[in-house]
Motif scaffolding. Structure first.
Motif, PDB file in Angstrom:
ATOM      1  N   THR A 156       0.155  -0.581   7.588  1.00 41.33           N
ATOM      2  CA  THR A 156      -0.623   0.894   7.154  1.00 41.33           C
ATOM      3  C   THR A 156      -1.992   0.987   8.168  1.00 41.33           C
ATOM      4  O   THR A 156      -2.461   0.507   8.859  1.00 41.33           O
ATOM      5  CB  THR A 156      -1.138   0.523   5.673  1.00 41.33           C
TER       6      THR A 156
ATOM      7  N   SER B 146      -0.686   9.066   1.788  1.00 46.95           N
ATOM      8  CA  SER B 146      -0.373   8.384   0.376  1.00 46.95           C
ATOM      9  C   SER B 146       0.146   9.015  -0.367  1.00 46.95           C
ATOM     10  O   SER B 146       0.553   8.684  -1.773  1.00 46.95           O
ATOM     11  CB  SER B 146      -1.733   8.079   0.008  1.00 46.95           C
TER      12      SER B 146
ATOM     13  N   HIS C  89       0.916  -1.269   0.107  1.00 44.96           N
ATOM     14  CA  HIS C  89       0.086   0.160  -0.055  1.00 44.96           C
ATOM     15  C   HIS C  89       0.830   1.229  -0.146  1.00 44.96           C
ATOM     16  O   HIS C  89       1.832   1.259   0.603  1.00 44.96           O
ATOM     17  CB  HIS C  89      -0.768   0.029   1.265  1.00 44.96           C
ATOM     18  N   GLU C  90       0.463   2.112  -0.486  1.00 48.10           N
ATOM     19  CA  GLU C  90       1.273   3.340  -0.712  1.00 48.10           C
ATOM     20  C   GLU C  90       0.534   4.340   0.615  1.00 48.10           C
ATOM     21  O   GLU C  90      -0.075   4.935   0.244  1.00 48.10           O
ATOM     22  CB  GLU C  90       1.087   4.266  -1.936  1.00 48.10           C
ATOM     23  N   ASP C  91       1.380   3.987   1.680  1.00 46.42           N
ATOM     24  CA  ASP C  91       1.070   4.835   3.002  1.00 46.42           C
ATOM     25  C   ASP C  91       2.254   4.945   3.938  1.00 46.42           C
ATOM     26  O   ASP C  91       3.345   4.109   3.818  1.00 46.42           O
ATOM     27  CB  ASP C  91      -0.057   4.064   3.782  1.00 46.42           C
TER      28      ASP C  91
ATOM     29  N   PRO D  66      -0.366   2.094  -8.689  1.00 45.96           N
ATOM     30  CA  PRO D  66       0.504   2.754  -7.740  1.00 45.96           C
ATOM     31  C   PRO D  66       0.980   3.961  -8.570  1.00 45.96           C
ATOM     32  O   PRO D  66       0.488   4.396  -9.726  1.00 45.96           O
ATOM     33  CB  PRO D  66       1.649   1.778  -7.601  1.00 45.96           C
TER      34      PRO D  66
END
Length: 356
Positions: free
Chosen positions: A308, A63, A55-57, A91
């Motif tokens: 996350t 994010s 996850h982009e976190d 992404p």
């Protein structure tokens, strides 16, 4: 010169408009993924995915990850021995550029998570899925790292949605027939909709996580009362997974989320107790090892790369502090025990494969 995780060779192309009025540079790679029965071939050679869900976190950036965090994530994945990454949504383009450059195969996906049959039957919902699918492919299709497109993740009671899933899969192939098309099931389950996908993708763990670790003798049967690391539980999980191959022996199978179990970073316990790093490391190792040992399984991605944030409504039960703590590294990318176990497993597999 072909692109592969071992040798991610790239070419540069320049497109010029008019008399140098404008130009555009891009990079690309040349490679071929194809299915050969239950095997996946990359450039004609058997290929197994070994990676993580990401996850982009980040606690400091949310994010909107800056370049140095994106680059650091890729470096950690490579250090772990990964050759693949899966995302629940497209992404940042920068991350895909780094995947191309560093040899990480990417499983891309539309963010349609846990839709129910009535949602999948809704024309508006399906049109939104199709639109997002088209946008994903239009943006990302020329990255050599792209391995597959997924229409969604863990759709509820998907066996009731065959006609709707068929409509989505048919649409997907009109957009791009050069990549694998799939959707992901929650738990080792399948039905005739598996006929519609190029690869069967399922989220699976050898031991159970969502069961409460303690039950009263009066309220629970013998199987539930056993610990979540009980080998009897593992036998049931393996039987369910093997049933997929029995029903569809000529389809590749990928464990798109394996070994998912949370741990409080830094908390240890002698007894492999739930929430301990020891418990997570055991489940990650055992689940990943089983997937790599089966010839008919084309690898998988651990759930998940880093801790996350999650919805506050899910704080109790399987969550704490509003976080999903199933990362093999914590939110600040510091390693847990499970990271080193996974690193050992992946590097051991590569070494054994090279010796063969």
């Amino acid at each position: 010169r072909l692109w592969s995780p071992e040798k991610p060779r790239l070419y540069s192309a320049r497109l010029v408009l008019g008399d140098n009025e404008d130009d555009q540079y891009d990079r690309f790679g040349i490679r071929e993924f194809k299915a050969d029965g239950y095997r996946i071939l990359l450039n004609g050679q058997p290929f197994k995915l070994m990676g993580a869900n990401r996850h982009e976190d980040h606690p400091d950036w949310g994010s909107a990850l800056p370049p140095h965090i994106v680059r650091n994530d890729v470096e950690i994945l490579k250090r772990m021995g990964a050759n693949a990454v899966r995302g629940h949504y497209p992404p940042s383009e920068m991350f895909l550029d780094y995947c191309d450059q560093n040899g990480l195969v990417f499983m891309n996906e539309v963010p349609s998570w846990q839709y129910r049959p009535e949602q999948l039957a809704n024309a508006v919902v399906k049109e939104k899925i199709k639109k997002q699918y088209w946008q994903m492919i239009y943006r990302d299709m020329n990255h050599p790292a792209i391995f597959s497109w997924s229409m969604g993740n863990e759709w509820r009671e998907f066996h009731k949605s065959y006609s709707d899933i068929k409509e989505l899969m048919d649409y997907a192939r009109t957009i791009d027939s050069t990549h694998f098309v799939t959707f992901i099931t929650g738990g080792a389950q399948t039905d005739r909709s598996a006929e519609l996908v190029d690869i069967i993708c399922t989220n699976w763990a050898k031991f159970q996580w969502y069961w409460d670790p303690s039950f009263s003798d009066e309220d629970s049967d013998e199987r539930v009362r056993s610990t979540v690391l009980d080998e009897k539980v593992a036998e049931v999980s393996i039987e369910q997974l093997n049933r997929i191959h029995e029903k569809f022996p000529d389809k590749p199978v990928i464990l798109t989320e394996f070994g998912g179990s949370g741990s409080q970073a830094g908390w240890h316990n002698w007894g492999n107790v739930k929430w301990s790093e020891e418990y997570q490391a055991r489940n990650v190792w055992d689940s990943g090892q089983y997937g790599l040992e089966q010839e008919w399984i084309s690898g998988g991605c651990v759930w998940q790369f880093c801790d996350t944030r999650t919805a506050h409504s899910r704080m109790l039960g399987p969550r704490f502090r509003g976080w999903n703590a199933k990362g093999v590294v914590d939110a600040y990318r510091q390693p847990k025990m499970s990271f080193y176990k996974l690193q050992e497993l992946f590097h051991s597999y590569f070494s054994t494969a090279a010796a063969r």
